[in-house]
Design a protein around this motif. Structure first.
Motif, PDB file in Angstrom:
ATOM      1  N   UNK A  48       0.803  -1.265   0.013  1.00 38.04           N
ATOM      2  CA  UNK A  48       0.008  -0.124  -0.128  1.00 38.04           C
ATOM      3  C   UNK A  48       0.884   1.159  -0.132  1.00 38.04           C
ATOM      4  N   UNK A  49       1.986   1.181   0.613  1.00 40.63           N
ATOM      5  CA  UNK A  49       2.986   2.537   0.762  1.00 40.63           C
ATOM      6  C   UNK A  49       3.474   2.613  -0.441  1.00 40.63           C
ATOM      7  N   UNK A  50       3.858   1.691  -1.151  1.00 39.93           N
ATOM      8  CA  UNK A  50       4.919   1.699  -2.247  1.00 39.93           C
ATOM      9  C   UNK A  50       4.409   1.269  -3.469  1.00 39.93           C
ATOM     10  N   UNK A  51       3.317   0.542  -3.758  1.00 35.93           N
ATOM     11  CA  UNK A  51       2.711  -0.090  -5.009  1.00 35.93           C
ATOM     12  C   UNK A  51       1.357   0.063  -4.907  1.00 35.93           C
ATOM     13  N   UNK A  52       1.115   1.045  -4.199  1.00 37.78           N
ATOM     14  CA  UNK A  52      -0.615   1.407  -4.497  1.00 37.78           C
ATOM     15  C   UNK A  52      -1.116   1.050  -5.729  1.00 37.78           C
ATOM     16  N   UNK A  53      -2.067   0.174  -5.892  1.00 37.68           N
ATOM     17  CA  UNK A  53      -2.937  -0.291  -7.184  1.00 37.68           C
ATOM     18  C   UNK A  53      -2.060  -0.990  -8.018  1.00 37.68           C
ATOM     19  N   UNK A  54      -0.815  -1.355  -7.901  1.00 38.86           N
ATOM     20  CA  UNK A  54       0.191  -1.946  -8.905  1.00 38.86           C
ATOM     21  C   UNK A  54       0.524  -3.409  -8.438  1.00 38.86           C
ATOM     22  N   UNK A  55      -0.267  -4.032  -7.719  1.00 39.33           N
ATOM     23  CA  UNK A  55       0.235  -5.291  -7.136  1.00 39.33           C
ATOM     24  C   UNK A  55      -1.092  -6.162  -6.870  1.00 39.33           C
ATOM     25  N   UNK A  56      -0.751  -7.323  -6.772  1.00 39.59           N
ATOM     26  CA  UNK A  56      -1.782  -8.504  -6.253  1.00 39.59           C
ATOM     27  C   UNK A  56      -1.054  -9.448  -5.567  1.00 39.59           C
ATOM     28  N   UNK A  57      -1.459  -9.818  -4.431  1.00 40.72           N
ATOM     29  CA  UNK A  57      -1.164 -10.686  -3.595  1.00 40.72           C
ATOM     30  C   UNK A  57      -2.017 -12.085  -3.508  1.00 40.72           C
ATOM     31  N   UNK A  58      -1.465 -13.130  -3.730  1.00 36.13           N
ATOM     32  CA  UNK A  58      -1.986 -14.552  -3.806  1.00 36.13           C
ATOM     33  C   UNK A  58      -1.301 -15.384  -2.360  1.00 36.13           C
ATOM     34  N   UNK A  59      -2.328 -15.415  -1.483  1.00 35.50           N
ATOM     35  CA  UNK A  59      -1.872 -16.079  -0.391  1.00 35.50           C
ATOM     36  C   UNK A  59      -2.286 -17.560  -0.445  1.00 35.50           C
ATOM     37  N   UNK A  60      -1.189 -18.492  -0.310  1.00 37.17           N
ATOM     38  CA  UNK A  60      -1.467 -19.844  -0.674  1.00 37.17           C
ATOM     39  C   UNK A  60      -1.000 -20.770   0.920  1.00 37.17           C
ATOM     40  N   UNK A  61      -2.043 -21.318   1.387  1.00 34.90           N
ATOM     41  CA  UNK A  61      -1.794 -21.948   2.907  1.00 34.90           C
ATOM     42  C   UNK A  61      -1.594 -23.349   2.327  1.00 34.90           C
ATOM     43  N   UNK A  62      -0.157 -23.721   2.890  1.00 33.14           N
ATOM     44  CA  UNK A  62       0.304 -25.193   2.417  1.00 33.14           C
ATOM     45  C   UNK A  62      -0.263 -26.290   3.244  1.00 33.14           C
ATOM     46  N   UNK A  63      -1.191 -25.913   4.218  1.00 31.75           N
ATOM     47  CA  UNK A  63      -1.860 -26.905   5.060  1.00 31.75           C
ATOM     48  C   UNK A  63      -3.032 -27.466   4.146  1.00 31.75           C
ATOM     49  N   UNK A 108      -3.194 -26.669   0.584  1.00 35.76           N
ATOM     50  CA  UNK A 108      -2.619 -27.184  -0.749  1.00 35.76           C
ATOM     51  C   UNK A 108      -1.088 -27.278  -0.726  1.00 35.76           C
ATOM     52  N   UNK A 109      -0.616 -28.425  -0.073  1.00 38.00           N
ATOM     53  CA  UNK A 109       0.614 -28.752  -0.119  1.00 38.00           C
ATOM     54  C   UNK A 109       1.409 -29.051  -1.248  1.00 38.00           C
ATOM     55  N   UNK A 110       0.497 -29.391  -2.392  1.00 42.00           N
ATOM     56  CA  UNK A 110       1.257 -29.905  -3.683  1.00 42.00           C
ATOM     57  C   UNK A 110       1.736 -28.463  -4.367  1.00 42.00           C
ATOM     58  N   UNK A 111       1.349 -27.299  -3.990  1.00 42.91           N
ATOM     59  CA  UNK A 111       1.831 -25.887  -4.489  1.00 42.91           C
ATOM     60  C   UNK A 111       3.082 -25.541  -4.149  1.00 42.91           C
ATOM     61  N   UNK A 112       3.872 -26.247  -3.077  1.00 51.19           N
ATOM     62  CA  UNK A 112       4.926 -25.800  -2.480  1.00 51.19           C
ATOM     63  C   UNK A 112       5.964 -26.395  -3.690  1.00 51.19           C
ATOM     64  N   UNK A 113       5.927 -27.406  -4.328  1.00 54.22           N
ATOM     65  CA  UNK A 113       6.953 -27.856  -5.082  1.00 54.22           C
ATOM     66  C   UNK A 113       7.298 -26.889  -6.383  1.00 54.22           C
ATOM     67  N   UNK A 114       6.175 -26.315  -6.957  1.00 57.80           N
ATOM     68  CA  UNK A 114       6.617 -25.454  -8.050  1.00 57.80           C
ATOM     69  C   UNK A 114       7.410 -24.464  -7.654  1.00 57.80           C
ATOM     70  N   UNK A 115       7.217 -23.587  -6.580  1.00 58.82           N
ATOM     71  CA  UNK A 115       8.178 -22.600  -6.355  1.00 58.82           C
ATOM     72  C   UNK A 115       9.193 -23.149  -5.470  1.00 58.82           C
TER      73      UNK A 115
END
Length: 93
Positions: free
Chosen positions: A30-45, A47-54
């Protein structure tokens, strides 16, 4: 043209560190990227399979997908300077 930041935060449940990391990330964006960002929160509890990709090895981990290069920051993101440098964000003067 403004850069759009695609940020992915990997957490494991609603732990204090995970909640702190998300709150810190939202504040910096909000301070530095207002309107220029998307945050995706991934809970590995959930969706544990998503940890491997990154290649997530620790929680919480923030992954900046766009703009390249891809960057990872591990921890609760409480060190603002480290996070801004890691995300390649220049503080607004």
């Amino acid at each position: 043209m403004s850069k759009k930041y695609e940020l992915r935060l990997y957490v494991a449940g609603k732990t204090l560190k995970s909640v702190t990391a998300l709150n810190n990330l939202k504040q910096y964006c909000e301070e530095h990227l207002k309107g220029e960002y998307v945050i995706e929160v991934i809970d590995l509890l959930e969706q544990p399979q998503l940890a491997e990709g990154d290649q997530i090895l620790a929680i919480p981990t923030l992954v900046k997908k766009v703009p390249e290069p891809v960057r990872k920051i591990i921890g609760d993101l409480s060190n603002q300077e480290k996070v801004l440098v890691g995300l390649d964000i220049r503080p607004k003067l």
